[in-house]
Structure formats: structure tokens, C-alpha cells
Design a protein around this motif. Sequence first.
Motif, short mmCIF file in Angstrom:
data_model
loop_
_atom_site.label_atom_id
_atom_site.label_comp_id
_atom_site.label_asym_id
_atom_site.label_seq_id
_atom_site.Cartn_x
_atom_site.Cartn_y
_atom_site.Cartn_z
N TYR A 1 0.84 -1.20 0.00
CA TYR A 1 0.00 0.00 0.00
C TYR A 1 0.88 1.26 0.00
N ALA A 2 1.93 1.23 0.81
CA ALA A 2 2.83 2.39 0.87
C ALA A 2 3.49 2.64 -0.47
N VAL A 3 3.97 1.59 -1.11
CA VAL A 3 4.63 1.73 -2.41
C VAL A 3 3.65 2.23 -3.46
N ASP A 4 2.47 1.63 -3.52
CA ASP A 4 1.49 1.98 -4.55
C ASP A 4 0.95 3.40 -4.39
N HIS A 5 0.99 3.92 -3.17
CA HIS A 5 0.47 5.27 -2.92
C HIS A 5 1.59 6.29 -2.66
N ASP A 6 2.83 5.89 -2.99
CA ASP A 6 3.99 6.79 -2.84
C ASP A 6 4.07 7.39 -1.44
N ARG A 7 3.90 6.53 -0.45
CA ARG A 7 3.96 6.97 0.93
C ARG A 7 5.02 6.18 1.67
N HIS A 8 5.49 6.72 2.78
CA HIS A 8 6.42 5.99 3.62
C HIS A 8 5.64 5.00 4.48
N VAL A 9 6.22 3.83 4.71
CA VAL A 9 5.53 2.81 5.50
C VAL A 9 5.17 3.32 6.89
N ARG A 10 6.05 4.11 7.50
CA ARG A 10 5.74 4.57 8.86
C ARG A 10 4.51 5.47 8.88
N ASP A 11 4.25 6.21 7.78
CA ASP A 11 3.05 7.04 7.72
C ASP A 11 1.80 6.18 7.59
N VAL A 12 1.90 5.10 6.83
CA VAL A 12 0.78 4.17 6.69
C VAL A 12 0.51 3.50 8.04
N VAL A 13 1.57 3.13 8.74
CA VAL A 13 1.42 2.52 10.07
C VAL A 13 0.69 3.46 11.02
N VAL A 14 1.07 4.73 11.00
CA VAL A 14 0.40 5.71 11.87
C VAL A 14 -1.09 5.78 11.56
N ASP A 15 -1.44 5.77 10.28
CA ASP A 15 -2.84 5.84 9.90
C ASP A 15 -3.61 4.59 10.34
N VAL A 16 -2.98 3.43 10.24
CA VAL A 16 -3.64 2.19 10.67
C VAL A 16 -3.86 2.22 12.18
N LEU A 17 -2.85 2.62 12.95
CA LEU A 17 -2.97 2.63 14.40
C LEU A 17 -3.92 3.72 14.89
N ALA A 18 -4.08 4.78 14.08
CA ALA A 18 -5.01 5.86 14.44
C ALA A 18 -6.41 5.61 13.89
N HIS A 19 -6.64 4.42 13.31
CA HIS A 19 -7.95 4.04 12.75
C HIS A 19 -8.37 4.91 11.57
N ARG A 20 -7.40 5.50 10.87
CA ARG A 20 -7.72 6.28 9.68
C ARG A 20 -7.66 5.45 8.40
N LEU A 21 -7.11 4.25 8.52
CA LEU A 21 -6.95 3.38 7.36
C LEU A 21 -7.27 1.96 7.76
N ARG A 22 -8.10 1.30 6.95
CA ARG A 22 -8.45 -0.09 7.19
C ARG A 22 -8.08 -0.95 5.98
N PHE A 23 -7.78 -2.19 6.22
CA PHE A 23 -7.53 -3.16 5.16
C PHE A 23 -8.59 -4.24 5.26
#
Length: 236
Positions: A208-230
Motif C-alpha cells: 500500500y505504501a509503495v502503490d500510494h507513494d507513501r512511507h511505511v511509517r506514515d501508513v502505520v500511523v494511519d492504521v494505528l489511528a484508525h484512519r486506514l483499514r484493510f
Amino acid sequence: MSALHDDQAGPDSVQRTVSTLRARGGTGALCAGLQAVLPAIDGVGLTMFTPHGRVVLAVTGRLIDLIEDLQIALGQGPCFDAFYTRRPVLVSDLDDVPAIADWPDFGARAVAVGIRAVFAFPVLLDGRPVATLEMCRITAGALSDTDVDHAVRYAAVAAVLLQDDAVAGNGAGAVIGEEAAFLLQATGRVMVQADVDADTALHRLRRYAVDHDRHVRDVVVDVLAHRLRFDPSSAS
């Protein structure tokens, strides 16, 4: 790989470096220690391979975190080759045709973010690969023989320090830093959300991080903050 010079990876030299890094924090100090020895290197990373996926234990310097995440997400690159062949993989210019042919997705994306050279060394414990020690540079060019010797020494040091961590953790594995711990926590959450195993959950986070040109740590923050679900129906 070049022959060793000045006993750079000999037992005494390895033990001295182990003692120094133990006093500075052990595994967490390894990458900064190697970069201090090789200042022409722009980034150093240590990635551990586990039955449940790959975990970046430590990074220091420019762009190395992106390179480690990119390889893990794509499942290709020098770190995989170094791990599975148990030999150093030294790529002095990612623009070379062989590099692109070996890792078409990784090579193109790495060059796009500004990386020109990558050098990966297997970390062997009792002859068994457990991790890779990797370096990157934003300019093309080979490592010198002395540089290779230093990297070989630090790969041997990494094996000792990872064994230290496993003992300190009562056999549970390496003692990991805060960022790696957050990644594992987010992986657990994705496992529940998407009803997948740990390896698949970690892959989906990184992909997801690669496909959306984001850093993995930013994706992790969103998952832990309930802003992103899989969700189970989401594409991997």
C-alpha cells in the motif's frame, strides 16, 4: 568478493567492534557505527528475515528506509539475493542493464527516488542467514576493497548482536526499536481487519505504501489511528 585486508573481519576485530557497539546500545547502534566507518555511504539498514515476514530493525542516513521498504514490498532486490545466496550482492550502478533485468520493479523505482548504488551483505548465524546488512548511495560507484572488508566485519558483528538480543528476549528474537514495534502492532491490526496471516498483512501494508507513494511509517500511523483499514476485499 575481495580478500580481507588487515584482518578487518578477524575474530579479534569483530569482538572489539561488538564490545564497542554493546556499550552504545547493541543492534540499534550498528547501522550508525558502520556509516561512521564508511562516510561515503548515504544510508545503512539492517533487515531481519523471520517466518512471519521481514522486519527493518534499524536504519541510519538518507533514503535507506525507503529502499528497505521498497524491496520488502516488491519481494525483490539485493537484500533478497544476498539472503538466499548467502553472498554479498554489490550493485555499483542501478542504471546498468543487468540490475534492471534482475529486479525490474525495484531497479526502476530505486533510481526514481535517487538511489544509484546498493550493497547487501548476508548476516549469517552458524552459517544460516538471519538478516541482511545493506548500504545505499546516491552516486554510482563500487565499494573499495577496504569498504567491503568493513561491511563484512559489521555483518559478522550483526550476527553476534542479534544473538545477544535473542538471549535477552528469552529466545523470542531480536530486541526491536520503537518504529519496528509499531509496524508489528499495525501488522497485527491488519491481520484482524483483513483476516489474513502475518506475512500477508505485512506485505499489504508495505505494498500500500509503495502503490500510494507513501512511507511505511506514515501508513502505520494511519492504521494505528484508525484512519486506514484493510478489508478482506481490498486488493493486496
